[in-house]
Design a protein around this motif. Structure first.
Motif, PDB file in Angstrom:
ATOM      1  N   LEU A 132       0.817  -1.211   0.000  1.00 14.99           N
ATOM      2  CA  LEU A 132       0.000   0.000   0.000  1.00 14.99           C
ATOM      3  C   LEU A 132       0.850   1.261   0.000  1.00 14.99           C
ATOM      4  O   LEU A 132       0.427   2.309  -0.492  1.00 14.99           O
ATOM      5  CB  LEU A 132      -0.927  -0.007   1.220  1.00 14.99           C
ATOM      6  CG  LEU A 132      -2.086  -1.008   1.161  1.00 14.99           C
ATOM      7  CD1 LEU A 132      -2.807  -1.062   2.499  1.00 14.99           C
ATOM      8  CD2 LEU A 132      -3.053  -0.637   0.040  1.00 14.99           C
ATOM      9  N   GLU A 133       2.063   1.172   0.543  1.00 13.67           N
ATOM     10  CA  GLU A 133       2.977   2.317   0.561  1.00 13.67           C
ATOM     11  C   GLU A 133       3.754   2.470  -0.741  1.00 13.67           C
ATOM     12  O   GLU A 133       4.463   3.458  -0.935  1.00 13.67           O
ATOM     13  CB  GLU A 133       3.952   2.183   1.734  1.00 13.67           C
ATOM     14  CG  GLU A 133       3.288   2.313   3.096  1.00 13.67           C
ATOM     15  CD  GLU A 133       4.240   2.035   4.248  1.00 13.67           C
ATOM     16  OE1 GLU A 133       5.369   1.564   3.983  1.00 13.67           O
ATOM     17  OE2 GLU A 133       3.860   2.283   5.411  1.00 13.67           O
ATOM     18  N   SER A 134       3.600   1.492  -1.641  1.00 13.09           N
ATOM     19  CA  SER A 134       4.300   1.555  -2.917  1.00 13.09           C
ATOM     20  C   SER A 134       3.685   2.637  -3.812  1.00 13.09           C
ATOM     21  O   SER A 134       2.471   2.834  -3.809  1.00 13.09           O
ATOM     22  CB  SER A 134       4.193   0.195  -3.625  1.00 13.09           C
ATOM     23  OG  SER A 134       4.618   0.281  -4.963  1.00 13.09           O
ATOM     24  N   PRO A 135       4.506   3.360  -4.588  1.00 14.11           N
ATOM     25  CA  PRO A 135       3.961   4.422  -5.440  1.00 14.11           C
ATOM     26  C   PRO A 135       3.309   3.912  -6.727  1.00 14.11           C
ATOM     27  O   PRO A 135       2.671   4.678  -7.437  1.00 14.11           O
ATOM     28  CB  PRO A 135       5.212   5.254  -5.767  1.00 14.11           C
ATOM     29  CG  PRO A 135       6.341   4.276  -5.704  1.00 14.11           C
ATOM     30  CD  PRO A 135       5.979   3.315  -4.611  1.00 14.11           C
ATOM     31  N   THR A 136       3.426   2.630  -7.036  1.00 13.74           N
ATOM     32  CA  THR A 136       2.913   2.129  -8.306  1.00 13.74           C
ATOM     33  C   THR A 136       1.390   2.158  -8.352  1.00 13.74           C
ATOM     34  O   THR A 136       0.719   1.859  -7.345  1.00 13.74           O
ATOM     35  CB  THR A 136       3.391   0.686  -8.564  1.00 13.74           C
ATOM     36  OG1 THR A 136       2.787   0.200  -9.759  1.00 13.74           O
ATOM     37  CG2 THR A 136       2.984  -0.232  -7.424  1.00 13.74           C
ATOM     38  N   PRO A 137       0.796   2.512  -9.486  1.00 15.32           N
ATOM     39  CA  PRO A 137      -0.668   2.508  -9.615  1.00 15.32           C
ATOM     40  C   PRO A 137      -1.284   1.123  -9.428  1.00 15.32           C
ATOM     41  O   PRO A 137      -2.476   1.016  -9.123  1.00 15.32           O
ATOM     42  CB  PRO A 137      -0.882   3.018 -11.048  1.00 15.32           C
ATOM     43  CG  PRO A 137       0.359   3.765 -11.391  1.00 15.32           C
ATOM     44  CD  PRO A 137       1.460   3.041 -10.686  1.00 15.32           C
ATOM     45  N   ALA A 138      -0.486   0.085  -9.590  1.00 10.11           N
ATOM     46  CA  ALA A 138      -1.000  -1.284  -9.507  1.00 10.11           C
ATOM     47  C   ALA A 138      -0.943  -1.854  -8.091  1.00 10.11           C
ATOM     48  O   ALA A 138      -1.150  -3.051  -7.896  1.00 10.11           O
ATOM     49  CB  ALA A 138      -0.218  -2.188 -10.463  1.00 10.11           C
ATOM     50  N   ARG A 139      -0.699  -1.018  -7.099  1.00  9.66           N
ATOM     51  CA  ARG A 139      -0.495  -1.528  -5.743  1.00  9.66           C
ATOM     52  C   ARG A 139      -1.736  -2.240  -5.197  1.00  9.66           C
ATOM     53  O   ARG A 139      -1.612  -3.233  -4.470  1.00  9.66           O
ATOM     54  CB  ARG A 139      -0.064  -0.414  -4.797  1.00  9.66           C
ATOM     55  CG  ARG A 139      -1.025   0.748  -4.666  1.00  9.66           C
ATOM     56  CD  ARG A 139      -0.432   1.845  -3.774  1.00  9.66           C
ATOM     57  NE  ARG A 139      -1.290   3.026  -3.713  1.00  9.66           N
ATOM     58  CZ  ARG A 139      -1.251   4.014  -4.619  1.00  9.66           C
ATOM     59  NH1 ARG A 139      -0.412   3.940  -5.638  1.00  9.66           N
ATOM     60  NH2 ARG A 139      -2.051   5.056  -4.499  1.00  9.66           N
ATOM     61  N   LEU A 140      -2.934  -1.748  -5.535  1.00  9.96           N
ATOM     62  CA  LEU A 140      -4.141  -2.392  -5.014  1.00  9.96           C
ATOM     63  C   LEU A 140      -4.335  -3.782  -5.622  1.00  9.96           C
ATOM     64  O   LEU A 140      -4.800  -4.706  -4.939  1.00  9.96           O
ATOM     65  CB  LEU A 140      -5.369  -1.522  -5.278  1.00  9.96           C
ATOM     66  CG  LEU A 140      -5.426  -0.209  -4.491  1.00  9.96           C
ATOM     67  CD1 LEU A 140      -6.720   0.546  -4.800  1.00  9.96           C
ATOM     68  CD2 LEU A 140      -5.316  -0.465  -2.994  1.00  9.96           C
ATOM     69  N   ALA A 141      -3.962  -3.952  -6.875  1.00 11.00           N
ATOM     70  CA  ALA A 141      -4.035  -5.271  -7.496  1.00 11.00           C
ATOM     71  C   ALA A 141      -3.067  -6.228  -6.812  1.00 11.00           C
ATOM     72  O   ALA A 141      -3.367  -7.415  -6.622  1.00 11.00           O
ATOM     73  CB  ALA A 141      -3.721  -5.175  -8.991  1.00 11.00           C
TER      74      ALA A 141
END
Length: 338
Positions: A132-141
């Protein structure tokens, strides 16, 4: 067994990041985790690190490369699978009553069952937090993948525990336990990097198939080591450990369902109290005679072939393909003593 060089590279990348993430935990929980990881002794003093092979982080990094991204983009995924793996170890050791891991006493033996369970639960939470702390847009996936994986692992552990109370489980049930409890984590590791870099769904699916098959191969090999492995291969566990513990592993399931040898094996395993060394040796001979070892060996090899077939459908850089093939080959049981 030859250890691929990629594992050392993965460990060098993931270990400092793990230490940073674990520093967010309370001192009491971090103390248990540091001991479990083999970084400190029971008093909190640094020790010469043994560490894990870092297979799962390596797979996560290669997954990102296979998906067209860079290794750095997969670091949160590599952390997540390592935290999931160690969550499972901490809790499984309590549930199974295992007293040794990595050639020393398990965390629950040193700190108590409650502390070990709390530490494991903290790692499960941290696996989601780092994503969740990752900046990638795909973090929720990626979080969805981790949640699905943890649910599968829990289902597999629950099924595994039922085998302790019965000796009528089938080979299919043992396989279902393997696919849920073990393979699902490899499936997560081999696809989470591609998810984080936003790879095409076809790439993610093929990598997931690769990981699922490799996971079965790894577990089949481990199941063989649990019966025929030497202490130096099993972290100090004696030969026949899984037989003595009456675990529902694949070789044992095969043998229990053999018409010629299953009834006798069931009789030995059903004896009251702990099994003697003579019982363990008798049961091991029955498992061999029933084809449990041969069947499990063939399964591991078949699963490695299946994994490589999934890999063959993807256009990969030569070094990525070679590394993935090397890691898959670690599931081959060539080094299990006879």
């Amino acid at each position: 067994m030859k250890i691929p060089e990629i594992l050392g590279e993965a460990r060098a990348l993931v270990t400092p990041a793990m230490e940073k993430a674990l520093s967010q935990l309370s001192p009491e929980i971090q103390r248990v985790v540091d001991y479990h990881m083999g970084w400190r002794d029971a008093e909190g003093r640094p020790v010469q690190r043994r560490g894990s092979k870092s297979v799962r982080p390596a797979l996560a990094f290669l997954s990102a490369r296979a998906g067209g991204g860079e290794i750095a983009e997969a670091l949160p995924g590599a952390l997540a699978v390592e935290f999931l793996n160690n969550w499972a170890f901490l809790v499984d050791d309590v549930m199974d009553g295992d007293r040794f891991r990595r050639q020393r006493e398990t965390a629950w033996v040193v700190f108590g069952q409650g502390q070990a369970i709390c530490a494991g639960t903290a790692l499960l939470t941290l696996a989601q937090q780092v994503l969740l702390e990752s900046p990638t847009p795909a973090r929720l996936a990626a979080v969805d993948l981790v949640l699905d994986t943890s649910a599968r692992m829990l289902a597999g552990q629950t099924l595994d525990m039922t085998f302790e109370r019965r000796l009528d489980y089938t080979v299919d049930e043992s396989m279902a336990m393997t696919q849920s409890k073990t393979s699902s984590l490899l499936r997560c590791a081999t696809s989470i990097g591609a998810v984080l870099v936003g790879a095409d769904s076809r790439v993610v699916d093929r990598l997931a198939e690769f990981g699922q098959a490799v996971g079965v191969a790894f577990q089949a090999r481990d199941d063989m080591l649990g019966i025929w492995g030497t202490p130096d291969q099993t972290g100090g566990r004696p030969r026949g450990f899984d037989v003595r513990a009456r675990k529902g592993t694949l070789p044992i399931a095969v043998a229990l369902n053999d018409p010629a040898h299953g009834p006798r094996l069931r009789e030995v395993l059903a004896r009251e109290g702990g099994l003697t060394q003579r019982d363990v040796e008798a049961a091991t001979r029955l498992i061999d005679a029933a084809g449990g070892r041969e069947w499990t060996d063939a399964l591991a090899r078949r699963m490695v072939e299946q994994a490589l077939a999934a890999l063959a459908e993807l256009p990969l850089a030569d070094d990525v393909r070679v590394h993935l093939e090397e890691l898959a080959a670690m599931g081959l049981p060539d080094d299990v003593a006879r």
